[in-house]
Design an enzyme around this catalytic site. Structure first.
Site, PDB file in Angstrom:
ATOM      1  N   SER A   1     -15.455 -33.066 -31.537  1.00 24.57           N
ATOM      2  CA  SER A   1     -14.678 -31.857 -31.782  1.00 24.57           C
ATOM      3  C   SER A   1     -15.602 -30.714 -32.244  1.00 24.57           C
ATOM      4  O   SER A   1     -16.498 -30.321 -31.492  1.00 24.57           O
ATOM      5  CB  SER A   1     -13.575 -32.199 -32.788  1.00 24.57           C
ATOM      6  OG  SER A   1     -12.586 -31.232 -32.811  1.00 24.57           O
TER       7      SER A   1
ATOM      8  N   ASP B   1      -5.822 -34.729 -25.088  1.00 26.68           N
ATOM      9  CA  ASP B   1      -6.279 -33.458 -25.639  1.00 26.68           C
ATOM     10  C   ASP B   1      -5.424 -32.367 -25.001  1.00 26.68           C
ATOM     11  O   ASP B   1      -4.844 -32.558 -23.920  1.00 26.68           O
ATOM     12  CB  ASP B   1      -7.770 -33.222 -25.285  1.00 26.68           C
ATOM     13  CG  ASP B   1      -8.709 -33.612 -26.417  1.00 26.68           C
ATOM     14  OD1 ASP B   1      -8.398 -33.305 -27.579  1.00 26.68           O
ATOM     15  OD2 ASP B   1      -9.768 -34.216 -26.133  1.00 26.68           O
TER      16      ASP B   1
ATOM     17  N   HIS C   1      -7.073 -36.835 -29.236  1.00 27.37           N
ATOM     18  CA  HIS C   1      -8.213 -36.163 -29.870  1.00 27.37           C
ATOM     19  C   HIS C   1      -8.837 -36.989 -31.005  1.00 27.37           C
ATOM     20  O   HIS C   1      -9.995 -36.798 -31.346  1.00 27.37           O
ATOM     21  CB  HIS C   1      -7.745 -34.819 -30.429  1.00 27.37           C
ATOM     22  CG  HIS C   1      -8.839 -33.926 -30.900  1.00 27.37           C
ATOM     23  ND1 HIS C   1      -9.611 -33.206 -30.025  1.00 27.37           N
ATOM     24  CD2 HIS C   1      -9.310 -33.643 -32.140  1.00 27.37           C
ATOM     25  CE1 HIS C   1     -10.508 -32.509 -30.708  1.00 27.37           C
ATOM     26  NE2 HIS C   1     -10.350 -32.758 -32.006  1.00 27.37           N
TER      27      HIS C   1
HETATM   28  N1  LIG Z   1      -5.723 -28.494 -37.717  1.00 25.58           N
HETATM   29  C1  LIG Z   1      -6.236 -29.359 -36.692  1.00 25.58           C
HETATM   30  C2  LIG Z   1      -7.158 -30.378 -37.322  1.00 25.58           C
HETATM   31  C3  LIG Z   1      -8.301 -30.758 -36.424  1.00 25.58           C
HETATM   32  O1  LIG Z   1      -8.457 -30.191 -35.381  1.00 25.58           O
HETATM   33  C4  LIG Z   1      -9.224 -31.848 -36.813  1.00 25.58           C
HETATM   34  C5  LIG Z   1      -8.943 -32.617 -37.938  1.00 25.58           C
HETATM   35  C6  LIG Z   1      -9.755 -33.658 -38.287  1.00 25.58           C
HETATM   36  C7  LIG Z   1     -10.888 -33.956 -37.493  1.00 25.58           C
HETATM   37  C8  LIG Z   1     -11.176 -33.180 -36.363  1.00 25.58           C
HETATM   38  C9  LIG Z   1     -10.353 -32.111 -36.026  1.00 25.58           C
HETATM   39  N2  LIG Z   1     -10.626 -31.322 -34.921  1.00 25.58           N
HETATM   40  C10 LIG Z   1     -11.835 -30.719 -34.630  1.00 25.58           C
HETATM   41  O2  LIG Z   1     -12.839 -30.641 -35.311  1.00 25.58           O
HETATM   42  C11 LIG Z   1      -5.080 -29.996 -35.931  1.00 25.58           C
HETATM   43  O3  LIG Z   1      -4.004 -29.442 -35.897  1.00 25.58           O
HETATM   44  O4  LIG Z   1      -5.259 -31.043 -35.358  1.00 25.58           O
END
Ligand SMILES: N[C@@H](CC(=O)c1ccccc1NC=O)C(=O)O
Length: 291
Positions: A153, A234, A266
């Site tokens: 991510s 995703d 994801h």
């Molecule tokens: N606020 C995001 C949180 C998120 O994207 C996320 C949370 C924990 C680990 C990785 C994530 N995504 C990217 O870094 C969501 O709605 O999923």
């Protein structure tokens, strides 16, 4: 690169909220579940592997990394350097060792890199921290021969920024042999008006300067192999970003594969690296030549 420009902020926030797209768990529980699974997996890894924890690679509080050593180390060994996600604002290296068990048992070290998340950290600084962690490993841990980057991510974004590094500014050139970019973001501009930018406070200039999509360099002859992985569940925007970035790298001469993983979202796309039999674990071992 521009389809998102017609989207309302509401639609963009939906597209860039990975928790809303899982078919496994609802949006209110999936992030907590992810934190629990990665923390528990890291605890297991720390209990079973030889480790060096909280090794400083710089003077900052968060400029530390954890090394998980191979069970039966040869004189030199490859390392998978893991860069955690969390939208550049949550998670830490202390939740980021869960991928170690299947790798250390096959002679591969795992290194979990810490960096300053927002609001303390600035996007430019995070990118530099990850680059400096690789310089540190190269200089201080010569038994590591061959670095494979793996990021999830926001961590895949930071790993992709490493691929665009001009190493002449640094003392050494890390020997990066491969990169596994999992459910990443490669164009930060669509995030500018969303909640993601509340803590990051990126200007358009910062977002553009830190977008791997805009920084694809021509592949050098010995350029590393890149694997761009994305989850079936995703969001369409995340899937588009992976497709477009892998195409852009390929057009610039890089050796790239796009892996579209069925049945995962994801979060479990990366959590399952703790399992020997998971396809992405096998693909990584194959890339490192340890399958
Ligand atoms: N606020 C995001 C949180 C998120 O994207 C996320 C949370 C924990 C680990 C990785 C994530 N995504 C990217 O870094 C969501 O709605 O999923």
């Amino acid at each position: 690169m521009g389809g998102w420009r017609g989207m309302s902020v509401e639609v963009l926030e939906d597209q860039y909220s990975p928790s809303r797209w899982s078919r496994r768990l609802d949006r209110d529980t999936i992030i907590d579940a992810h934190l629990e699974v990665t923390a528990a997996g890291t605890e297991r890894a720390r209990a079973s592997a030889q480790t060096l924890l909280h090794v400083p690679y710089g003077g900052g509080d968060r400029e530390k990394l954890d090394i998980y050593f191979p069970t039966s180390p040869s004189e030199t060994f490859p390392a998978l350097v893991y860069i955690h996600g969390g939208y550049w604002q949550c998670l830490s290296k202390d939740d980021s060792g869960f991928a170690a068990p299947p790798l250390v048992s096959r002679g591969v070290a795992v290194v979990a890199v810490g960096y300053d998340t927002a609001p303390a950290g600035h996007m430019d600084a995070m990118v530099q921290q990850v680059r400096r962690s690789l310089v540190f490993l190269t200089e201080q841990h010569p038994r590591i021969r061959g670095i494979y980057l793996c990021g999830h991510s926001a961590g895949a974004h930071l790993a992709a920024m490493v691929l665009s590094t001009d190493w002449t500014e640094f003392r050494v050139v890390p020997d990066i042999k491969g990169a596994v970019l999992v459910s990443g973001l490669y164009d930060l501009e669509p995030l500018l008006d969303t909640y993601v930018n509340d803590a990051l406070k990126m200007s358009r200039e910062v977002a553009q300067r830190n977008s791997p999509m805009r920084r694809v360099t021509p592949a050098v002859p010995a350029a590393c192999e890149v694997l761009v992985a994305v989850a079936q569940h995703d969001s369409p925007e995340f899937r588009r970003q992976s497709q477009e970035y892998s195409q852009a790298l390929r057009a610039a001469g890089w050796s790239v594969s796009l892996l579209d993983l069925a049945g995962v979202d994801h979060f479990d796309i990366i959590e399952r690296l703790s399992e020997d039999s998971y396809i992405l674990t096998q693909v990584i071992l194959n890339m490192i030549g340890r399958a």
